[in-house]
Design an enzyme around this catalytic site. Structure first.
Site, PDB file in Angstrom:
ATOM      1  N   TYR A  59       0.819  -1.230   0.000  1.00 48.27           N
ATOM      2  CA  TYR A  59       0.000   0.000   0.000  1.00 48.27           C
ATOM      3  C   TYR A  59       0.848   1.273   0.000  1.00 48.27           C
ATOM      4  O   TYR A  59       0.351   2.350  -0.347  1.00 48.27           O
ATOM      5  CB  TYR A  59      -0.915   0.067   1.226  1.00 48.27           C
ATOM      6  N   HIS A 113      -1.235 -11.857   2.150  1.00 47.21           N
ATOM      7  CA  HIS A 113      -2.083 -10.855   1.495  1.00 47.21           C
ATOM      8  C   HIS A 113      -2.760 -11.424   0.254  1.00 47.21           C
ATOM      9  O   HIS A 113      -2.085 -11.905  -0.656  1.00 47.21           O
ATOM     10  CB  HIS A 113      -1.189  -9.672   1.100  1.00 47.21           C
TER      11      HIS A 113
HETATM   12  N1  LIG Z   1      -7.130  -8.332  -0.050  1.00 43.21           N
HETATM   13  C1  LIG Z   1      -6.869  -7.492   0.937  1.00 43.21           C
HETATM   14  O1  LIG Z   1      -6.081  -7.797   1.795  1.00 43.21           O
HETATM   15  C2  LIG Z   1      -7.555  -6.167   0.989  1.00 43.21           C
HETATM   16  C3  LIG Z   1      -8.246  -5.697  -0.118  1.00 43.21           C
HETATM   17  C4  LIG Z   1      -8.928  -4.493   0.009  1.00 43.21           C
HETATM   18  C5  LIG Z   1      -8.910  -3.811   1.219  1.00 43.21           C
HETATM   19  N2  LIG Z   1      -8.202  -4.284   2.272  1.00 43.21           N
HETATM   20  C6  LIG Z   1      -8.140  -3.559   3.563  1.00 43.21           C
HETATM   21  O2  LIG Z   1      -9.455  -3.201   3.903  1.00 43.21           O
HETATM   22  C7  LIG Z   1      -9.490  -1.796   4.090  1.00 43.21           C
HETATM   23  C8  LIG Z   1     -10.880  -1.291   3.790  1.00 43.21           C
HETATM   24  O3  LIG Z   1     -11.163  -1.427   2.396  1.00 43.21           O
HETATM   25  P1  LIG Z   1     -11.502  -0.152   1.559  1.00 43.21           P
HETATM   26  O4  LIG Z   1     -10.358   0.808   1.747  1.00 43.21           O
HETATM   27  O5  LIG Z   1     -11.881  -0.536   0.208  1.00 43.21           O
HETATM   28  O6  LIG Z   1     -12.681   0.450   2.432  1.00 43.21           O
HETATM   29  P2  LIG Z   1     -14.192   0.847   2.311  1.00 43.21           P
HETATM   30  O7  LIG Z   1     -14.419   1.574   3.579  1.00 43.21           O
HETATM   31  O8  LIG Z   1     -15.069  -0.307   1.970  1.00 43.21           O
HETATM   32  O9  LIG Z   1     -14.300   1.833   1.041  1.00 43.21           O
HETATM   33  C9  LIG Z   1     -13.485   2.944   0.939  1.00 43.21           C
HETATM   34  C10 LIG Z   1     -14.021   3.836  -0.172  1.00 43.21           C
HETATM   35  O10 LIG Z   1     -15.203   4.496   0.298  1.00 43.21           O
HETATM   36  C11 LIG Z   1     -14.996   5.908   0.323  1.00 43.21           C
HETATM   37  N3  LIG Z   1     -15.593   6.429   1.570  1.00 43.21           N
HETATM   38  C12 LIG Z   1     -15.273   6.090   2.842  1.00 43.21           C
HETATM   39  N4  LIG Z   1     -16.032   6.780   3.713  1.00 43.21           N
HETATM   40  C13 LIG Z   1     -16.855   7.561   2.986  1.00 43.21           C
HETATM   41  C14 LIG Z   1     -17.879   8.494   3.317  1.00 43.21           C
HETATM   42  N5  LIG Z   1     -18.234   8.733   4.588  1.00 43.21           N
HETATM   43  N6  LIG Z   1     -18.530   9.114   2.310  1.00 43.21           N
HETATM   44  C15 LIG Z   1     -18.220   8.855   1.015  1.00 43.21           C
HETATM   45  N7  LIG Z   1     -17.257   7.988   0.624  1.00 43.21           N
HETATM   46  C16 LIG Z   1     -16.581   7.339   1.615  1.00 43.21           C
HETATM   47  C17 LIG Z   1     -13.503   6.115   0.314  1.00 43.21           C
HETATM   48  O11 LIG Z   1     -13.173   7.344  -0.316  1.00 43.21           O
HETATM   49  P3  LIG Z   1     -12.594   8.610   0.531  1.00 43.21           P
HETATM   50  O12 LIG Z   1     -11.128   8.408   0.648  1.00 43.21           O
HETATM   51  O13 LIG Z   1     -12.977   9.766  -0.324  1.00 43.21           O
HETATM   52  O14 LIG Z   1     -13.280   8.623   1.855  1.00 43.21           O
HETATM   53  C18 LIG Z   1     -13.034   4.917  -0.524  1.00 43.21           C
HETATM   54  O15 LIG Z   1     -13.132   5.171  -1.893  1.00 43.21           O
HETATM   55  C19 LIG Z   1      -8.381  -1.271   3.188  1.00 43.21           C
HETATM   56  O16 LIG Z   1      -8.018   0.047   3.482  1.00 43.21           O
HETATM   57  C20 LIG Z   1      -7.325  -2.281   3.465  1.00 43.21           C
HETATM   58  O17 LIG Z   1      -6.696  -1.999   4.711  1.00 43.21           O
HETATM   59  C21 LIG Z   1      -7.536  -5.469   2.176  1.00 43.21           C
END
Ligand SMILES: NC(=O)c1ccc[n+]([C@@H]2O[C@H](COP(=O)([O-])OP(=O)(O)OC[C@H]3O[C@@H](n4cnc5c(N)ncnc54)[C@H](OP(=O)(O)O)[C@@H]3O)[C@@H](O)[C@H]2O)c1
Length: 329
Positions: free
Chosen positions: A70, A130
């Site tokens: 990341y 991962h």
């Molecule tokens: N295979 C893996 O290991 C894997 C894969 C994916 C994710 N992950 C982990 O899981 C975590 C969570 O996944 P994710 O980052 O995809 O999280 P998520 O919370 O499902 O989605 C994040 C997205 O939503 C937006 N967002 C968040 N809060 C918001 C709000 N209040 N209003 C409008 N838009 C909003 C964010 O944009 P903004 O920045 O504009 O808020 C971003 O584009 C990752 O950060 C990572 O640590 C692991």
């Protein structure tokens, strides 16, 4: 899920126990990856990324997830440099590589050492493999896990975890196997209102085995961008996974907003999405990924609200209950 609440900063965070690890963790965790990578992939700089982490701490978040790939480990390490180490639960990860080009156990160990340096700590609470897929699974369990277990013995890693590649494995083939393996104390699983299949295929077995559960993809693109939601719903209708008559194609999730925030309804799809995941049976921590401190504060408020009303949950189950073919990206 059992949880307690405590005052921390301006919010009243709730905490729970992460399965058999016994770690006390906030029910909302901050993710350093996803499409935002703490804002580093959406135009924000390192100072903003650090500010997001510090704001999370003020709001009571004590669980932070990142990964070598990341590029956010160093910003997280700087943001935490004055924080007592035992007040934070740090989770990171590294890819094993693909068939024919796997990392060696030594290379994996070097990755752990790099994570320790970048995060500015001498131990990781959770180190995950991962985005593991079935084709890589046997190599990882046979060759890499023993090296990681040696690092556990040496005190560099407390618990081992595994995360799925939800975009490519939206029906949880890998985790369905991993959950009973014994070497994984924690799993990270994709779950959201559009693909609830983990609630059937992974979470009950994890609870039974005492494996701690971290939810990713609660919101992603489909639940934060109406245009993307419409595309995903169209795809599900075309695939025959969703009945077009069961929803309004011009506003597919309008029904979760009934009451506009009153009577237990949600005031936004994003709010509904985080609440939906938090209260699913077997979920310990829901991850939120953001580069925006206001989004983070709003997401903390959302996670602390009660479960969605039963009639809305029943409608979600009726419309999307059989879906296991999309991730919501
Ligand atoms: N295979 C893996 O290991 C894997 C894969 C994916 C994710 N992950 C982990 O899981 C975590 C969570 O996944 P994710 O980052 O995809 O999280 P998520 O919370 O499902 O989605 C994040 C997205 O939503 C937006 N967002 C968040 N809060 C918001 C709000 N209040 N209003 C409008 N838009 C909003 C964010 O944009 P903004 O920045 O504009 O808020 C971003 O584009 C990752 O950060 C990572 O640590 C692991």
């Amino acid at each position: 899920m059992t949880s307690e609440t405590t005052h921390s900063g301006s919010a009243q965070m709730a905490y729970t126990t992460l399965g058999r690890t016994g770690l006390r963790v906030s029910v909302l965790g901050l993710g350093g990856g996803g499409h935002s990578r703490l804002g580093l992939s959406t135009g924000g700089d390192e100072a903003n990324a650090e500010a997001v982490v510090r704001r999370g701490l003020e709001l009571g978040i004590n669980f932070i997830d990142t990964a070598e790939s990341y590029g956010t480990q160093s910003a997280i390490g700087r943001a935490l440099k004055d924080v007592r180490r035992d007040e934070i639960v740090l989770s990171t990860k590294k890819w094993a590589g693909k068939v024919g080009e796997f990392l060696t156990p030594r290379q994996m160990a070097e990755g752990v050492e790099q994570s320790l340096r970048e995060l500015g700590t001498d131990y990781l609470d959770i180190f995950h493999m991962h985005g593991l897929q079935m084709g890589e699974y046997d190599y990882v369990v046979g060759e890499i896990v023993p090296e990681l277990q040696a690092m556990q013995q040496a005190g560099k890693i407390r618990f081992l975890g595994v995360t799925e590649m939800f975009n490519a494995d939206s029906s949880h083939e890998m985790l369905s196997r991993a959950v009973g393996e014994g070497c994984w104390d924690v799993i990270m699983v994709g779950l959201n209102m559009l693909n609830p299949s983990a609630g059937r295929d992974v979470l009950p077995a994890a609870a039974e085995a005492g494996v701690g559960t971290l939810v990713m993809f609660a919101v992603r693109n489909a639940l934060s961008r109406p245009k993307r939601l419409a595309e995903v719903v169209d795809q599900l209708i075309d695939e025959g996974k969703v009945d077009a008559a069961s929803l309004d194609r011009t506003d597919p999730l309008g029904f979760v907003l009934v009451g506009g925030g009153a009577d237990g309804g949600a005031s936004s799809v994003v709010e509904a999405a985080y609440r939906y995941c938090r209260w699913r049976q077997g979920v310990d921590v829901v991850l939120t990924g953001t580069g925006d401190v206001d989004h983070l504060a709003s997401n903390v408020e959302s996670i602390l609200r009660p479960a969605l009303p039963d009639d809305i949950l029943a409608r979600l189950d009726d419309v999307f209950g059989q879906v296991d073919s999309v991730s919501g990206s």
